[in-house]
Design a protein around this motif. Sequence first.
Motif, mmCIF file in Angstrom:
data_model
loop_
_atom_site.group_PDB
_atom_site.id
_atom_site.type_symbol
_atom_site.label_atom_id
_atom_site.label_comp_id
_atom_site.label_asym_id
_atom_site.label_seq_id
_atom_site.Cartn_x
_atom_site.Cartn_y
_atom_site.Cartn_z
ATOM 1 N N CYS A 50 4.688 0.822 -10.153
ATOM 2 C CA CYS A 50 4.871 0.477 -8.738
ATOM 3 C C CYS A 50 5.643 -0.848 -8.637
ATOM 4 C CB CYS A 50 3.514 0.340 -8.045
ATOM 5 S SG CYS A 50 3.617 -0.386 -6.393
ATOM 6 N N PRO A 51 6.796 -0.865 -7.959
ATOM 7 C CA PRO A 51 7.565 -2.107 -7.861
ATOM 8 C C PRO A 51 6.800 -3.275 -7.242
ATOM 9 C CG PRO A 51 8.911 -0.244 -7.203
ATOM 10 C CD PRO A 51 7.507 0.274 -7.372
ATOM 11 N N TYR A 52 5.934 -3.015 -6.271
ATOM 12 C CA TYR A 52 5.151 -4.109 -5.672
ATOM 13 C C TYR A 52 4.142 -4.665 -6.671
ATOM 14 C CZ TYR A 52 6.817 -3.713 -0.852
ATOM 15 O OH TYR A 52 7.574 -3.736 0.300
ATOM 16 N N ALA A 53 3.468 -3.789 -7.410
ATOM 17 C CA ALA A 53 2.512 -4.257 -8.414
ATOM 18 C C ALA A 53 3.234 -5.020 -9.520
ATOM 19 C CB ALA A 53 1.717 -3.081 -8.984
ATOM 20 N N ALA A 68 -4.319 -2.182 0.834
ATOM 21 C CA ALA A 68 -3.886 -3.464 0.283
ATOM 22 C C ALA A 68 -4.339 -4.580 1.220
ATOM 23 C CB ALA A 68 -2.379 -3.497 0.108
ATOM 24 N N SER A 69 -4.909 -5.609 0.648
ATOM 25 C CA SER A 69 -5.268 -6.816 1.397
ATOM 26 C C SER A 69 -4.439 -7.961 0.837
ATOM 27 C CB SER A 69 -6.757 -7.132 1.236
ATOM 28 O OG SER A 69 -7.542 -6.092 1.768
ATOM 29 N N ILE A 70 -3.769 -8.672 1.712
ATOM 30 C CA ILE A 70 -2.985 -9.834 1.312
ATOM 31 C C ILE A 70 -3.671 -11.057 1.907
ATOM 32 C CG2 ILE A 70 -0.746 -10.990 1.430
ATOM 33 C CD1 ILE A 70 -0.760 -8.383 -0.259
ATOM 34 N N HIS A 71 -4.043 -11.955 1.040
ATOM 35 C CA HIS A 71 -4.755 -13.170 1.450
ATOM 36 C C HIS A 71 -3.771 -14.340 1.458
ATOM 37 C CE1 HIS A 71 -8.373 -10.821 0.649
ATOM 38 N NE2 HIS A 71 -7.854 -10.537 -0.542
ATOM 39 N N PHE A 72 -3.659 -15.009 2.590
ATOM 40 C CA PHE A 72 -2.851 -16.214 2.738
ATOM 41 C C PHE A 72 -3.811 -17.390 2.600
ATOM 42 C CE2 PHE A 72 -1.193 -19.684 5.284
ATOM 43 C CZ PHE A 72 0.160 -19.703 4.984
ATOM 44 N N GLY A 73 -3.518 -18.306 1.700
ATOM 45 C CA GLY A 73 -4.441 -19.422 1.517
ATOM 46 C C GLY A 73 -3.786 -20.634 0.896
ATOM 47 N N ARG A 74 -4.620 -21.588 0.615
ATOM 48 C CA ARG A 74 -4.165 -22.857 0.046
ATOM 49 C C ARG A 74 -3.980 -22.728 -1.451
ATOM 50 N NH1 ARG A 74 -2.648 -26.277 4.234
ATOM 51 N NH2 ARG A 74 -2.720 -27.893 2.681
ATOM 52 N N ASP A 75 -2.923 -23.350 -1.949
ATOM 53 C CA ASP A 75 -2.572 -23.320 -3.365
ATOM 54 C C ASP A 75 -3.060 -24.602 -4.031
ATOM 55 O OD1 ASP A 75 -1.367 -23.267 -5.873
ATOM 56 O OD2 ASP A 75 0.555 -22.546 -5.111
ATOM 57 N N PRO A 76 -4.024 -24.495 -4.960
ATOM 58 C CA PRO A 76 -4.549 -25.694 -5.605
ATOM 59 C C PRO A 76 -3.534 -26.378 -6.514
ATOM 60 C CG PRO A 76 -5.460 -23.746 -6.645
ATOM 61 C CD PRO A 76 -4.667 -23.275 -5.465
ATOM 62 N N GLU A 77 -2.472 -25.662 -6.904
ATOM 63 C CA GLU A 77 -1.488 -26.266 -7.804
ATOM 64 C C GLU A 77 -0.579 -27.251 -7.102
ATOM 65 O OE1 GLU A 77 0.475 -23.974 -10.704
ATOM 66 O OE2 GLU A 77 -1.232 -22.622 -10.983
ATOM 67 N N ALA A 93 -2.473 -14.037 -2.319
ATOM 68 C CA ALA A 93 -3.197 -13.267 -3.329
ATOM 69 C C ALA A 93 -3.310 -11.847 -2.785
ATOM 70 C CB ALA A 93 -4.577 -13.862 -3.584
ATOM 71 N N ALA A 94 -3.274 -10.879 -3.688
ATOM 72 C CA ALA A 94 -3.324 -9.480 -3.278
ATOM 73 C C ALA A 94 -4.516 -8.781 -3.910
ATOM 74 C CB ALA A 94 -2.038 -8.757 -3.684
ATOM 75 N N GLU A 95 -5.062 -7.832 -3.174
ATOM 76 C CA GLU A 95 -6.119 -6.955 -3.669
ATOM 77 C C GLU A 95 -5.753 -5.547 -3.227
ATOM 78 O OE1 GLU A 95 -10.867 -6.124 -2.888
ATOM 79 O OE2 GLU A 95 -9.942 -7.930 -2.072
ATOM 80 N N VAL A 96 -5.746 -4.610 -4.170
ATOM 81 C CA VAL A 96 -5.384 -3.233 -3.867
ATOM 82 C C VAL A 96 -6.552 -2.338 -4.263
ATOM 83 C CG1 VAL A 96 -3.713 -1.389 -4.286
ATOM 84 C CG2 VAL A 96 -2.963 -3.776 -4.296
ATOM 85 N N ALA A 143 0.830 -1.209 0.000
ATOM 86 C CA ALA A 143 0.000 0.000 0.000
ATOM 87 C C ALA A 143 0.865 1.260 0.000
ATOM 88 C CB ALA A 143 -0.943 -0.002 1.205
ATOM 89 N N ALA A 144 1.928 1.268 0.800
ATOM 90 C CA ALA A 144 2.803 2.444 0.864
ATOM 91 C C ALA A 144 3.506 2.677 -0.468
ATOM 92 C CB ALA A 144 3.826 2.276 1.979
#
Length: 162
Positions: free
Chosen positions: A145-148, A103-112, A119-122, A78-79
């Motif tokens: 943006c380097p993060y994006a 910014a929301s960062i989602h920690f979750g299970r990877d189906p692969e 996963a990120a949502e901005v 976000a910064a």
Amino acid sequence: MTSHALPPSFLDRYDGTAFSPLYTATVTVTGGDSRHGRVSGEARSSDGALAVSLRLPSEMGGSGGGTNPEQLFAAGFAACFHGALSLLATREGVPIPDASVTASIHFGRDPEDGLFTLAAEVRIALPGIDRDVAKTLVRHTERICPYAKMARQGIECVVRLE
């Protein structure tokens, strides 16, 4: 009063052929009481400016009561996005005094691989700015943006045992 303005050189394009670091942040995490950095760790930057207790969130079965890697990543994302947005808006002569980036960062299970992934949502708020101007600013910010860029293209990463 301390000035918080970016140096004018941030508006200049770089024409080199190799990565040219401008700053390196170094943070060390130790395991704390449980000897597990994510559960009871401590994170400290080499310059001493960052010193936080890491705790596994209660939503993941932990005790909570501290920050976690996802919150730190969300804050950085976000910064950085806000900074890039401000840089572009300044260059375009568009004042954005009330801009905010969440910014929301989602920690979750990877189906692969069956393990874990992020996963990120901005979300960007530009109150008082014409919608078309805001869309253009956000689209261009996403490109610089380097993060994006990292989220979209990946990042060079070296993992080394010392």
